[in-house]
Design a protein around this motif. Structure first.
Motif, PDB file in Angstrom:
ATOM      1  N   MET A 216      30.963 -12.302 -12.811  1.00  0.00           N
ATOM      2  CA  MET A 216      32.127 -12.959 -12.207  1.00  0.00           C
ATOM      3  C   MET A 216      32.692 -14.007 -13.162  1.00  0.00           C
ATOM      4  N   PHE A 311      43.867  -8.997 -10.286  1.00  0.00           N
ATOM      5  CA  PHE A 311      43.900 -10.472 -10.319  1.00  0.00           C
ATOM      6  C   PHE A 311      45.318 -10.951 -10.548  1.00  0.00           C
ATOM      7  N   THR A 314      47.718 -10.725  -7.690  1.00  0.00           N
ATOM      8  CA  THR A 314      47.309 -11.304  -6.414  1.00  0.00           C
ATOM      9  C   THR A 314      47.349 -12.824  -6.451  1.00  0.00           C
ATOM     10  N   PHE A 315      46.822 -13.409  -7.510  1.00  0.00           N
ATOM     11  CA  PHE A 315      46.552 -14.843  -7.464  1.00  0.00           C
ATOM     12  C   PHE A 315      47.732 -15.667  -7.953  1.00  0.00           C
ATOM     13  N   LYS A 329      34.471 -28.170 -14.687  1.00  0.00           N
ATOM     14  CA  LYS A 329      33.721 -28.644 -13.530  1.00  0.00           C
ATOM     15  C   LYS A 329      33.007 -27.542 -12.791  1.00  0.00           C
ATOM     16  N   TYR A 330      33.492 -26.327 -12.882  1.00  0.00           N
ATOM     17  CA  TYR A 330      32.868 -25.253 -12.097  1.00  0.00           C
ATOM     18  C   TYR A 330      32.203 -24.198 -12.975  1.00  0.00           C
ATOM     19  N   PRO A 333      29.152 -25.660 -15.678  1.00  0.00           N
ATOM     20  CA  PRO A 333      27.862 -26.005 -15.083  1.00  0.00           C
ATOM     21  C   PRO A 333      27.177 -24.820 -14.424  1.00  0.00           C
ATOM     22  N   LEU A 334      27.970 -23.987 -13.738  1.00  0.00           N
ATOM     23  CA  LEU A 334      27.378 -22.815 -13.093  1.00  0.00           C
ATOM     24  C   LEU A 334      26.766 -21.884 -14.120  1.00  0.00           C
ATOM     25  N   LEU A 337      23.461 -23.287 -15.335  1.00  0.00           N
ATOM     26  CA  LEU A 337      22.452 -23.032 -14.308  1.00  0.00           C
ATOM     27  C   LEU A 337      22.047 -21.565 -14.312  1.00  0.00           C
TER      28      LEU A 337
END
Lengths: 354, 158
Positions: A216, A311, A314-315, A329-330, A333-334, A337
């Motif tokens: 993703m 994508f 749609t977005f 920020k997303y 870090p993800l 992890l």
């Protein structure tokens, strides 16, 4: 079918029959480069057509259907029109860089195509640092965009180019780290070996949860890398005219346009190779016929290209600050992890193998 | 933990959006709204609400519903409508009555705002759905809406 699929070796052997070895090597390289160039220029044109058709279907329209049967020759006609157009430029442009920029973009995207294994042994250049090469090459393209924007001497082009720099530098990280997550699983950077590893199950199945997260993140960052909507801050028709290629016309514009679509193909092809088993057929149903791998590879790639088009249509578009928030920020870090999670899974041998 | 909540919500809403467009994609074969215009000239039917030009319908006896009240002329913001009228003796009642001579409509000046049609108390003028209005001379765009020798339909004024 007894044709050797290792095209580099086949052509070198063919040429060395009547040439000295050095000349045969160079001849083989040039031949393969020309073949790739021709195939992917046409493939790029048809990707443009596909994009327009898919966009039309998403918006309940018909799309191009006038030139040729079902509009199949539409983009050919467009390309011919672009070739015949005048190459304009601004007076105050930095002529050398201005003319150089489109070639940077198109060459860097074509270079990346060399390393993909389209099927078993059907690979122009089986380098042992394949993934690394791809990550490195895919960031050269942005130099072309920066040069184009800077050398045009146009404020819109400059803003577009600077946005492109911001965006590509940010999203490089996510692309690299999400591929690194998968490299933890494969233990190799060589694309042909990565496909070999997947004979025990595609990596997205082998790596289950962290692989899906990595996929993703890769698709989001990959869409941003190609500067496509919803991350089209670089072109931003509504704000910047046409962004970095405002001042380009004719064939130079066509190079930028073609490079965008070839980049999309490349991003999808990397995802196919790393997550979806490259040329391997599902459950090994056509394992005995290796040349069918080409169709599996292209099929999977086009599914992912379709996903990126989905994508796009749609977005809603992101603002620059939202773009950077999403990355720093997303996604980042993800991603970090996720690498730890993948490392733990590989360490404890929790992968799913068939 | 609103951080992970945000991510969950973000992914959920993105997937909702994709499912909506995905449904459109799958049904686009049947429901394409594109009109392939010059090809389907015979079968093309414009919608009721389409504003092509103002017309005055006449019935089979060459009778219209316009009383010549000039409300449309007053309502028109840019003077596209001119009414030439006269007081004539009504043959039935024998009294002098306001009657229209010509209802002139300048299509070239009309902005299709529809105020005249809203203003008309007797529904004498309506929208037509034709749109192929190009002509070689702009004088063709000045139209007389009432047909020659037409008269007011009986009972409209009551």
């Amino acid at each position: 079918m007894n044709i050797s699929l290792n095209i580099t070796k086949t052509i070198t052997e063919l040429l060395s029959g009547f040439m000295p070895e050095g000349a045969a090597n160079i001849g083989a390289m040039v031949t393969i480069a020309l073949i790739y160039l021709a195939i992917f220029a046409v493939a790029g044109l048809y990707l443009v057509l596909l994009e327009r058709k898919v966009a039309a279907w998403f918006q309940l329209r018909l799309g191009p259907n006038r030139v040729g049967p079902w509009g199949l020759l539409q983009t050919m006609a467009d390309a011919l029109k672009l070739v015949s157009k005048e190459l304009t430029g601004t007076v105050k442009a930095d002529k050398f860089l201005y003319n150089l920029a489109p070639y940077f973009v198109i060459v860097s995207s074509l270079m990346a195509l060399a390393v993909f294994p389209f099927t078993k042994e059907f690979q122009a250049f089986d380098i042992n640092i394949g993934i690394f090469f791809l990550i490195a090459i895919s960031s050269i393209g942005v130099i072309g965009i920066l040069l184009g924007g800077w050398a045009s001497n146009n404020k819109f082009a400059l803003i577009g180019a600077m946005r492109s720099g911001v965006q590509t530098i940010s999203y490089e990280l996510s692309v690299g780290l999400s591929l690194l997550t998968m490299v933890l699983l494969t233990g190799t950077l060589q694309l042909s070996e990565i496909v070999e590893v997947q004979k025990n199950g595609w990596l997205i199945v082998q790596g289950h949860i962290p692989a899906i997260i990595a996929f993703m993140i890769y698709m989001i960052a990959g869409t941003a890398e190609t500067n496509r909507a919803p991350f089209d801050m670089v072109e931003a028709e509504s704000e910047l005219g046409a962004g970095f290629h405002t001042e380009y016309s004719g064939m130079k514009f066509a190079y930028f346009f073609l490079a965008e679509f070839i980049n999309m193909f490349i991003i999808a092809a990397i995802a196919t190779t790393v997550f979806f088993g490259g040329w391997l057929s599902p459950f090994g149903i056509t394992e005995s016929i290796p040349w069918l791998g080409v169709f599996w590879f292209i099929g999977k790639t086009f599914l992912l290209v379709f996903l990126m088009m989905w994508f796009r249509w749609t977005f809603p578009r992101l603002r620059v600050d939202q773009l950077l928030t999403l990355e720093w920020k997303y996604l980042l870090p993800l991603n970090l992890l996720n690498i730890i999670l993948m490392a733990v899974i590989v360490w404890l041998n929790l992968t799913i193998q068939f | 933990m609103s951080y992970f909540g945000d991510i969950y919500k973000g992914i959920k809403t993105l997937l909702t959006g994709m499912s909506v467009t995905g449904k459109y994609f799958l049904t686009s074969r049947k429901g394409a709204i594109t009109q392939q215009y010059p090809d389907n000239k015979e079968t093309l039917k414009m919608f009721e609400r389409f504003r092509g030009e103002v017309v005055m319908p006449h019935d089979e006896n060459n009778e219209h519903r316009c009383t010549g009240c000039q409300k449309c002329e007053l309502a028109c913001p840019n003077g596209s409508i001119e009414i030439i009228w006269d007081r004539q003796i009504d043959p039935e009642s024998g009294k002098k009555k306001k009657m229209i001579d010509k209802h002139i409509y300048h299509l070239g000046m009309c902005t299709m705002c529809g105020l005249c049609i809203e203003a008309c108390p007797t529904d004498a003028i309506v929208w037509a759905q034709n749109f192929e209005n190009s002509v070689y001379d702009r004088s063709y765009l000045t139209k007389v809406l009432n047909q020659p020798n037409s008269k007011l339909k009986a009972g409209v004024e009551d």
